[in-house]
Design a protein around this motif. Structure first.
Motif: not given
Length: 823
Positions: A313-314, A330-331, A356-359
């Motif tokens: 995790h970040h 995760t991608s 949902s967004v890319f983080v």
């Protein structure tokens, strides 16, 4: 917040700027394509932008206006000023390329960073991609030849060379080995990442990954590397079930990777404002496993651990560690995050977006010490932390540190018999002033090296040379160094590799000198050797070759090198390269490491010609200096006189004076037309006229002092009928006689090769005492008998190395060996 737009066309490049934490953005066109943005650590409106082609821009208004600072900057080697160390907050440190292609460490202010305004902070050029600015320290690297030196500046003072592996004051100058076999990973652009991490919040605590026999394990130190220990495994898993991981066969291991993203902290997370709190990704077992990235947490700086997640995790610490925010690395797109207010005991899920967004990572606003051991780095420090069961907010004004007091010094506070740097203990054990005498173990010298400044191994007589001695390992203070420079000069030095005292010398005479350095102390010894070639630069090489050759007959090629004291000369031969039908070009190059000279001659090849041996009256010998130029001049004089007397065209006559004494020559009578007649029918009517001119003593010339020299037939009784030579029935070959003038002598070697042809021939010759030498200037010997030594090229050889003879190495650059060589 600044976002960089993506555009193929640089004219359409955009920045998207937000001043309300991303609620709204404004477009800002720019005229370049930034690859990296570097924000000022204290002033949020100031940032630097690096472009792929090496340009560096600066902005003081959050990216709305930009100024070009420099155009030849190294990527990732740009640093803002460090608060509390650098005086001006607008200062920028950078590595840049100068006009000559070298690299410099310079600084400038963002208001004016032209070439005239940059300041070179390190005297001289540095290695590419070597600048590192880190808090109080600045590091650079300089490589000369095959030797690399590292330099450090502490709190912007003068750069000093770093010493390995010694460890002493002042700060940053001397270093000691605290852990060996630390894992490292080579990155693009020759960067190397080391698996070692300083735990922020508690001084003297580090994590490191050690690799032994292919197995990677994680270790922790609480005294700046004096002692290391493995991480204790948790007793239960994240669900409270017992774990069968017991020391010493099983421990916790963590990935210590640095993050490519500047806004995340990598795989291990620590923070100055959250002392004792560490979260990291890793696994349980006997070694670190690359694909396992479970998340573990400790709140007592690594003494006890708990598992919190099964995947990496970040992590973000808020409120001095009172709140921990986590989001899966995760991608795939996400819309939830987790947070904990009890140091990871429990976690609450939060939907931060409906879509949902890319983080890529987590950021917080700017502004955002309880261990099992009582004393760390000689201090007992008390910290205040919120109870796990409390839900209050600490706030910006909260400080975790309460009191600090020194501890009494103990064994753990010392490295050997010197207190660990930054250790604050007082009283107690004092190894530095103990009545008992302590000595660090004496180590034998190892890795001794000797070299020359500038890396030149070939020098001229009289050149000033500086020898450099370097020792990789072992004691130096009690080591004696015996230096033998090979020419009778010997000296003994003490602390030679510590003081960097130069050994300066000058060789007066040519030769090859063996330089030896012996290092010795009570524990052992080591030795280093090098060879230096002292030779005068070559002035010229003169190629002597009979300009006329019969088809399928041998010819002699001789290379004469000046000056006479030249040694260790390498010859490069080019045979072939037909200029016209019947003519072959021969070129020789001579090199001795200091210079290279060459000469070229042409050999004319005929099916039919006549050779008449000549002699001279003995009074010519006293004028014979035995040099090629003189022999050529005499040959031309004889040819002109004979042509005038006999009426034979001069272009069909060639007189070749031979080396040595007494002075002799060969007269070559060449065919008139290019179409050779049959041998049985061919009779040259010019021969009787030429023989008659010699018999009548009509061919003579006058030398210096008015002395007349008569040219005669070497054998007046021999019959010359004009029959020309023709091709033989044996294999075609050419003998090359390669000679060097040395102390009035020729060294002669020979090997065979077809002519004409076009193949490169290389001959390396070493003028050493054991070589066989024959002298063509000896008055008692005839030069026609100086060809000595057996022919050593064999038809059956497959390799390119043809053999060696009296110090000569011959090779030919051709795969068609059988087609071009005969025995």
């Amino acid at each position: 917040v600044v976002l960089v737009g993506s555009s193929i066309n640089e004219r359409d490049q955009m920045l998207f700027i937000s001043t309300d934490e991303g609620s709204s953005f404004q477009r800002q066109p720019i005229s370049f394509t930034p690859e990296t943005l570097v924000f000022h650590p204290k002033e949020e409106d100031k940032l630097l932008a690096y472009c792929k082609e090496g340009r560096l821009f600066a902005s003081t208004d959050l990216g709305r206006k930009w100024t070009l600072l420099q155009e030849r900057v190294t990527k990732d080697k740009v640093y803002w000023s460090v608060s509390g160390v650098d005086v001006d907050p607008d200062l920028v440190h950078m590595e840049m390329q100068d006009t000559s292609g070298g690299y410099l460490y310079v600084t400038c202010l963002i208001q004016n960073c032209s070439d005239k305004m940059v300041t070179a902070q390190f005297l001289g050029k540095i290695d590419h991609n070597s600048l590192l600015v880190q808090d109080d320290y600045i590091f650079v690297k300089v490589t000369t030849g095959n030797r690399t030196k590292h330099y450090v500046s502490y709190r912007r003072n003068e750069f000093v060379q770093m010493r390995f592996p010694k460890y002493s004051l002042p700060k940053g100058v001397y270093y000691s080995i605290v852990l060996e076999n630390v894992r490292s990973t080579k990155q693009p652009e020759e960067n190397v990442l080391i698996d070692i991490l300083e735990v922020r919040g508690i001084k003297g605590v580090f994590l490191a990954n050690q690799k032994i026999d292919g197995k990677v394990t994680t270790l922790i130190t609480y005294n700046k590397g004096r002692d290391w220990e493995p991480l204790a495994p948790p007793a239960t898993d994240m669900n409270g079930k017992p774990i069968s991981c017991k020391a010493p066969d099983c421990h916790l291991h963590l990935h210590l990777r640095w993050a490519d993203n500047p806004y995340v902290s990598g795989t291990v997370h620590t923070k100055d404002s959250a002392p004792g709190l560490i979260m990291g990704a890793g696994n349980l077992g006997s070694k670190l496993v690359e694909y396992k990235e479970e998340m573990y947490i400790t709140s007592d700086c690594g003494k006890t651990w708990r598992q919190v997640f099964e995947e990496e995790h970040h992590i973000l610490y808020l409120d001095h560690g009172g709140v921990i925010v986590a989001i899966k690395d995760t991608s795939i797109p996400l819309k939830i995050l987790k947070f904990s207010i009890d140091e990871g005991q429990t976690w609450t899920v939060h939907n931060f977006t409906s879509t949902s967004v890319f983080v890529d990572g987590l950021l917080s606003e700017p502004g955002d010490e309880t261990l099992g051991e009582k004393c760390i780095m000689g201090q007992e420090r008390s910290f205040r932390k919120r109870k796990d069961t409390a839900f209050c907010i600490k706030g910006k004004s909260y400080t975790s540190a309460l009191t600090t007091k020194p501890c009494q010094c103990s064994e753990k506070d010392f490295n050997c018999y010197r207190k660990v740097i930054s250790n604050m203990c007082e009283g107690g054990l004092n190894k530095q002033q103990s009545a008992k005498q302590h000595s660090c173990p004496l180590l034998p010298p190892q890795g001794l090296q000797v070299g020359i400044k500038g890396q030149m191994l070939a020098v001229a007589p009289g050149d000033d040379i500086t020898f450099i001695v370097h020792q990789e390992q072992g004691d130096t203070s009690s080591t004696k160094y015996q230096v033998d420079l090979g020419d009778g000069v010997r000296a003994i030095y003490q602390n030679l590799t510590v003081t960097d005292e130069p050994i300066q010398h000058r060789y007066e005479n040519p030769g090859v000198y063996k330089v030896t350095v012996k290092a010795e102390n009570m524990a052992g010894h080591d030795e280093a050797t090098m060879y230096i070639q002292v030779t005068a630069p070559l002035q010229e090489v003169h190629l002597e070759v009979v300009p006329i050759a019969g088809r399928n007959h041998e010819v002699n090629l001789t290379a004469v090198v000046l000056p006479t004291e030249a040694n260790l000369t390498v010859f490069y031969w080019w045979i072939g390269d037909n200029l016209r039908t019947g003519e072959v070009s021969v070129t020789v190059q001579a090199s001795n490491g200091r210079s290279m000279v060459q000469d070229t001659r042409t050999v004319r090849v005929y099916d039919n010609f006549q050779v008449i041996p000549l002699s001279f009256s003995t009074n010519l010998d006293q004028f014979n200096p035995n040099i090629p130029e003189w022999r050529e001049d005499i040959g031309q004089v004889v040819t002109k006189i004979l042509a005038k007397i006999t009426g034979v065209p001069q272009e069909s006559l060639v007189t070749v004076v031979k080396p040595g004494l007494p002075t002799t020559a060969d007269l070559y009578v060449l065919p008139v037309d290019s179409k050779p007649a049959k041998r049985s029918m061919f009779v040259d009517k010019r021969i009787p006229a030429i023989v008659q001119a010699f018999n009548d003593n009509n061919v003579s010339f006058v030398v210096r002092g008015g002395l007349q020299v008569l040219v005669m037939l070497a054998d007046p009784n021999a019959g010359y009928h004009g029959a020309a030579g023709g091709p033989g029935v044996w294999a075609l070959a050419v003998i090359f006689l390669i000679s060097i003038i040395a102390t009035g002598s020729f060294i002669l070697y020979k090997f065979k090769r077809k002519l004409p042809g076009s193949r490169n021939v290389y001959a390396q010759m070493h003028n050493e005492k054991e070589q066989e030498m024959t002298s063509p200037v000896n008055h008692s010997e005839d030069t026609q008998h100086i060809i000595q030594g057996e022919e050593f090229i064999d038809d059956d050889l497959d390799s390119q190395t043809l053999g060696n003879h009296s110090g000569v190495v011959l090779s030919i650059n051709s795969r068609e060996l059988h087609s071009y060589l005969t025995s």
